[in-house]
Scaffold this motif. Structure first.
Motif, mmCIF file in Angstrom:
data_model
loop_
_atom_site.group_PDB
_atom_site.id
_atom_site.type_symbol
_atom_site.label_atom_id
_atom_site.label_comp_id
_atom_site.label_asym_id
_atom_site.label_seq_id
_atom_site.Cartn_x
_atom_site.Cartn_y
_atom_site.Cartn_z
ATOM 1 N N HIS A 163 0.835 -1.206 0.000
ATOM 2 C CA HIS A 163 0.000 0.000 0.000
ATOM 3 C C HIS A 163 0.868 1.254 0.000
ATOM 4 C CE1 HIS A 163 -3.480 2.545 0.742
ATOM 5 N NE2 HIS A 163 -2.814 3.117 1.740
ATOM 6 N N GLY A 164 1.975 1.221 0.750
ATOM 7 C CA GLY A 164 2.867 2.379 0.818
ATOM 8 C C GLY A 164 3.939 2.397 -0.250
ATOM 9 N N ARG A 165 3.904 1.412 -1.164
ATOM 10 C CA ARG A 165 4.905 1.285 -2.232
ATOM 11 C C ARG A 165 6.317 1.311 -1.647
ATOM 12 N NH1 ARG A 165 1.749 0.349 -6.939
ATOM 13 N NH2 ARG A 165 3.633 0.719 -8.133
ATOM 14 N N THR A 166 6.514 0.501 -0.609
ATOM 15 C CA THR A 166 7.779 0.464 0.119
ATOM 16 C C THR A 166 8.437 -0.898 -0.041
ATOM 17 O OG1 THR A 166 6.941 2.024 1.768
ATOM 18 C CG2 THR A 166 8.852 0.711 2.394
ATOM 19 N N LEU A 167 9.757 -0.879 -0.253
ATOM 20 C CA LEU A 167 10.535 -2.118 -0.357
ATOM 21 C C LEU A 167 11.311 -2.284 0.941
ATOM 22 C CD1 LEU A 167 11.076 -4.340 -2.503
ATOM 23 C CD2 LEU A 167 13.210 -3.155 -2.987
ATOM 24 N N ALA A 201 12.236 -2.300 -7.391
ATOM 25 C CA ALA A 201 11.955 -0.891 -7.120
ATOM 26 C C ALA A 201 11.801 -0.102 -8.409
ATOM 27 C CB ALA A 201 13.071 -0.299 -6.259
ATOM 28 N N ALA A 202 12.682 -0.359 -9.387
ATOM 29 C CA ALA A 202 12.600 0.372 -10.651
ATOM 30 C C ALA A 202 11.372 -0.033 -11.447
ATOM 31 C CB ALA A 202 13.870 0.116 -11.464
ATOM 32 N N ARG A 203 11.047 -1.316 -11.438
ATOM 33 C CA ARG A 203 9.924 -1.804 -12.244
ATOM 34 C C ARG A 203 8.583 -1.378 -11.666
ATOM 35 N NH1 ARG A 203 9.186 -7.656 -11.542
ATOM 36 N NH2 ARG A 203 11.434 -7.671 -11.871
ATOM 37 N N LEU A 204 8.469 -1.363 -10.318
ATOM 38 C CA LEU A 204 7.180 -1.142 -9.670
ATOM 39 C C LEU A 204 7.085 0.211 -8.971
ATOM 40 C CD1 LEU A 204 6.743 -4.688 -8.076
ATOM 41 C CD2 LEU A 204 5.870 -3.863 -10.267
ATOM 42 N N ALA A 205 8.087 1.067 -9.156
ATOM 43 C CA ALA A 205 8.097 2.400 -8.529
ATOM 44 C C ALA A 205 7.969 2.290 -7.009
ATOM 45 C CB ALA A 205 6.978 3.272 -9.107
#
Length: 373
Positions: free
Chosen positions: A153-157, A179-183
């Protein structure tokens, strides 16, 4: 909420994949657990249709289950996993639920039987540690034991534990690819672990495999940029050529992984060593040599595309058709004229097609026999 998420994931799967998962749960029996895990669950929640299927099973013999599907399969006894070939040619991995320990950082882990929850906790990042349990009638529930839904949900890796990149430094590159592929944005814990991962990269063979996979990403330049932003740019040569190739791909041009590899070799201080580490074979180096040569290549070819980046002042040399049009008679004279022009190019005496035309006219004037009065 879990039921809604389960239906959301299920609806994103291909109908034939849904049918196969249901049949797998039926074959596994009532005392087993079958779950779709990892990237397929992540991507379905992000709104795309997963193609790669990774399935964890608990409470059933993996080899027997794979054989019971009736599909071609390969069994991997070291980890008690099987790879099944689906009817459309794709592969699906059947994984025995397990725990893992790393006696030596960077080397292969030692597996041990575990639960589905154990299997999720052993994974690399929270967004990859989600599961959809499947029953003989369809989806059962979403299982999240590590907080992966919040990360998504937070687009966090976020790495799953403090030694994640220490145990397996290849996770650093895999994370940059994701990270690059999924922002996705790196969690602070990931950035804290980067220096330790770099120290161990040299003794982690899987790092080079992950770096090679970088070349097949939709935007390899963005992956390299991500590594640089995380302080790990030293893993590959420092170049902006990959970014430029990303831009060309974004404009609709075809850019092959070989072109990205050739661009990396061009930027490397030791291209032979880099090609060997990445197991690139001979093709990228051969492509680079052709791009840097004076040989004519048509528009749209990888050679012409790379040449425009590596030699922006290069021009299109005259071809056999051009010299015929300028008066060279057909036959051996064409080859001699082209060889003459190639010699001038290598000597730096011509710098444009106009220069070549002028030199060719002079060459022809000197070669023509004198006519009588």
């Amino acid at each position: 909420m879990s039921a809604d998420l389960a239906l959301q994931i299920w609806s994103r799967l291909r109908p034939d994949d849904r049918a196969w998962l249901v049949s797998l749960a039926r074959l596994a029996g009532p005392d087993a657990r079958v779950a779709l895990v990892g990237g397929a669950v992540r991507d379905a929640l992000l709104g795309s249709t997963p193609l790669d299927l990774d399935v964890v099973v608990e409470g059933v013999d993996v080899e027997a289950l794979a054989r019971a599907t009736g599909l071609p399969m390969t069994f991997h006894p070291a980890f008690q996993n099987a790879t099944v070939t689906l009817p459309d040619g794709r592969y699906a991995d059947l994984v025995r639920a397990r725990r893992e320990t790393y006696p030596v950082a960077g080397q292969n882990p030692v597996p041990a039987p575990g639960t589905l929850e154990d299997d999720l906790r052993r994974r690399d990042f929270g967004v990859n540690a989600l599961a959809l349990t499947v029953s003989p009638i369809g989806p059962a529930a979403v299982l999240d034991v590590t907080g992966g839904l919040d990360d998504l949900h937070g687009r966090t890796l976020r790495p799953l534990h403090a030694k994640s990149l220490h145990e397996d430094a290849s996770r650093l590159v895999r994370g940059a690819r994701l990270a690059a592929r999924l922002a996705l944005t790196a969690h602070p814990e990931l950035l804290v672990q980067v220096p330790d991962a770099l120290k161990l990269a040299g003794q982690t063979p899987r790092v080079w495999a992950e770096l090679k996979l970088l070349l097949a990403e939709p935007r390899p330049g963005a992956v390299l940029r991500t590594l640089r932003a995380w302080g790990a740019g030293a893993l590959l040569p420092d170049t902006t050529l990959l970014d430029t190739l990303d831009d060309l791909r974004g404009e609709g041009q075809t850019v092959t992984p070989q072109s990205y590899a050739a661009a990396l070799l061009h930027a490397s201080a030791d291209p032979d060593a880099l090609a060997a580490r990445l197991e690139l074979g001979d093709r990228p180096a051969a492509l680079l040599a052709r791009a840097c040569s004076d040989t004519f290549y048509p528009d749209g070819t990888p050679e012409r595309q790379l040449r425009a980046l590596l030699r922006p002042d290069a021009y299109v040399p005259l071809t056999g058709r051009d010299v015929l049009a300028l008066g060279v008679p057909p036959g051996p004279a064409v080859g001699k004229a082209l060889a003459h022009l190639a010699g001038l190019r290598h000597a730096g005496q011509v710098h444009s097609a106009d220069d070549e035309q002028a030199e060719l006219r002079s060459y022809l004037a000197g070669k023509r026999p004198q006519r009588g009065p």
